[in-house]
Scaffold this motif. Structure first.
Motif, mmCIF file in Angstrom:
data_model
loop_
_atom_site.group_PDB
_atom_site.id
_atom_site.type_symbol
_atom_site.label_atom_id
_atom_site.label_comp_id
_atom_site.label_asym_id
_atom_site.label_seq_id
_atom_site.Cartn_x
_atom_site.Cartn_y
_atom_site.Cartn_z
ATOM 1 N N ARG A 140 -1.601 -18.402 -16.018
ATOM 2 C CA ARG A 140 -1.837 -17.472 -14.908
ATOM 3 C C ARG A 140 -1.930 -18.189 -13.567
ATOM 4 O O ARG A 140 -2.239 -17.573 -12.545
ATOM 5 C CB ARG A 140 -3.137 -16.689 -15.152
ATOM 6 N N THR A 141 -1.671 -19.492 -13.579
ATOM 7 C CA THR A 141 -1.741 -20.276 -12.345
ATOM 8 C C THR A 141 -0.333 -20.566 -11.841
ATOM 9 O O THR A 141 0.416 -21.290 -12.491
ATOM 10 C CB THR A 141 -2.479 -21.605 -12.584
ATOM 11 N N ASP A 145 5.919 -21.792 -5.692
ATOM 12 C CA ASP A 145 6.701 -20.583 -5.423
ATOM 13 C C ASP A 145 5.913 -19.301 -5.668
ATOM 14 O O ASP A 145 6.405 -18.199 -5.401
ATOM 15 C CB ASP A 145 7.978 -20.571 -6.265
ATOM 16 N N GLY A 146 4.688 -19.425 -6.199
ATOM 17 C CA GLY A 146 3.846 -18.252 -6.425
ATOM 18 C C GLY A 146 4.270 -17.381 -7.587
ATOM 19 O O GLY A 146 3.757 -16.272 -7.757
ATOM 20 N N PRO A 171 8.551 -29.237 -5.476
ATOM 21 C CA PRO A 171 7.298 -29.991 -5.285
ATOM 22 C C PRO A 171 6.131 -29.311 -5.993
ATOM 23 O O PRO A 171 6.120 -28.092 -6.174
ATOM 24 C CB PRO A 171 7.109 -29.965 -3.760
ATOM 25 N N LEU A 172 5.156 -30.111 -6.384
ATOM 26 C CA LEU A 172 3.976 -29.586 -7.047
ATOM 27 C C LEU A 172 2.947 -29.143 -6.007
ATOM 28 O O LEU A 172 2.934 -29.642 -4.882
ATOM 29 C CB LEU A 172 3.354 -30.639 -7.965
ATOM 30 N N THR A 173 2.088 -28.222 -6.383
ATOM 31 C CA THR A 173 0.978 -27.814 -5.528
ATOM 32 C C THR A 173 -0.220 -28.702 -5.837
ATOM 33 O O THR A 173 -0.647 -28.790 -6.989
ATOM 34 C CB THR A 173 0.606 -26.338 -5.776
ATOM 35 N N THR A 191 5.726 -25.553 -10.841
ATOM 36 C CA THR A 191 6.104 -24.148 -10.979
ATOM 37 C C THR A 191 6.271 -23.818 -12.459
ATOM 38 O O THR A 191 6.382 -24.708 -13.302
ATOM 39 C CB THR A 191 7.424 -23.857 -10.253
ATOM 40 N N MET A 192 6.300 -22.543 -12.781
ATOM 41 C CA MET A 192 6.496 -22.128 -14.167
ATOM 42 C C MET A 192 7.829 -22.648 -14.708
ATOM 43 O O MET A 192 7.915 -23.105 -15.852
ATOM 44 C CB MET A 192 6.458 -20.599 -14.266
ATOM 45 N N PHE A 193 8.863 -22.589 -13.874
ATOM 46 C CA PHE A 193 10.185 -23.041 -14.316
ATOM 47 C C PHE A 193 10.166 -24.537 -14.623
ATOM 48 O O PHE A 193 10.713 -24.981 -15.638
ATOM 49 C CB PHE A 193 11.229 -22.740 -13.238
#
Length: 285
Positions: A140-141, A145-146, A171-173, A191-193
């Motif tokens: 859920r995180t 890219d949100g 890039p990573l958050t 990101t999820m991808f």
């Protein structure tokens, strides 16, 4: 080469799902598992070994017969995700992983490379990778890219889009978590991808490590725990000739300082994809 169909990996869908699938004019997105009997080694570039007096049985995975994810509506994507036979998916992936591990154990790295490419292109492996990243604690995180994959349609769409071709890691958050000591621990979130891509390639790396890795390493490995490490220490230290001293050490900022060039030279993964993982960078949140 003779092809014998052994089953369609859609299991037994509910009557409602079966009715909807029957109405659809498109091919089932799951593809098929096929058995291929290879009569000789030349006809079978993926075989680990051949014996002159018997055929080599190979489990192969055929990609779905859909050219674009835009061919399917959200409803159709949802139906196909819900109709997946996960037992059959896991069996197909485990079969390839076992063969990779066997080839790595025998030092047959040419075969390892061929099987690794087959696994990372396998639609079953892609499905399993998407399922893993959408069922773990961080599902859920979102990344930079949100985006999160919450619906069945999102998950099936992601599996269809997961490919090495043209892949570019985002890039990573970067976030910070406060430790008990009061210091801040950096946490980088892909990101999820990108998580799904990392999981897909970890299926290969895990198979190789299980055969060629350090047998006395217990950290961050599936089916191993702290209790296993304790048991091994007891085995080593309970003998009359056992060492009397134990040295505990830690490498300061190991993951921050480790050489990317060393990783690229020594980790048996697709070099371009591995470089994307390493060079993605991060953005402060």
């Amino acid at each position: 080469m003779v092809l014998n169909k052994v089953g369609i990996p859609q299991g037994k869908p509910t009557p409602q799902v079966a009715e909807e699938l029957a109405k659809s004019k498109r091919f089932p997105v799951m593809g098929n598992i096929e058995e291929k009997k290879c009569l000789n080694a030349k006809a079978c570039p993926l075989a680990i070994s051949h014996e002159s007096n018997r055929d080599c049985l190979i489990m192969n995975v055929r990609e779905p017969e859909i050219t674009s994810v835009t061919d399917l509506t959200d409803k159709e994507l949802t139906l196909r995700w819900k109709s997946i036979d996960w037992k059959r998916v896991k069996e197909a992936v485990n079969n390839l992983q076992s063969r990779i591990a066997s080839a790595a154990k025998n030092g047959n790295w040419k075969t390892v490379n061929k099987l690794s490419r087959l696994l990372t292109r396998s639609f079953y492996a892609k499905l399993l990778s998407v399922r893993k990243v959408t069922t773990n604690k961080g599902s859920r995180t979102p990344g930079i890219d949100g985006v999160i994959w919450s619906s069945s349609a999102d998950k099936m769409r992601a599996a269809l889009q997961l490919t090495n071709k043209g892949y570019r890691a985002k890039p990573l958050t970067r976030k910070y978590i406060r430790k008990k000591s009061g210091k801040l621990r950096p946490l980088s979130i892909p990101t999820m991808f990108d998580r799904a891509m990392q999981t897909l390639h970890s299926l290969v790396l895990g198979a190789i490590e299980s055969a060629a890795g350090d047998k006395t390493s217990f950290g961050f490995k599936p089916y191993r725990s702290t209790k296993d490490a304790y048991a091994y220490l007891h085995l080593c230290l309970s003998k009359k000739v056992s060492p009397e001293w134990i040295v505990e050490g830690d490498i300061k900022a190991c993951f921050d300082e480790i050489s990317h060039n060393w990783i690229l030279d020594n980790i048996p993964l697709d070099k371009r994809i591995l470089k994307e993982f390493l060079k993605a960078g991060y953005i402060e949140n």
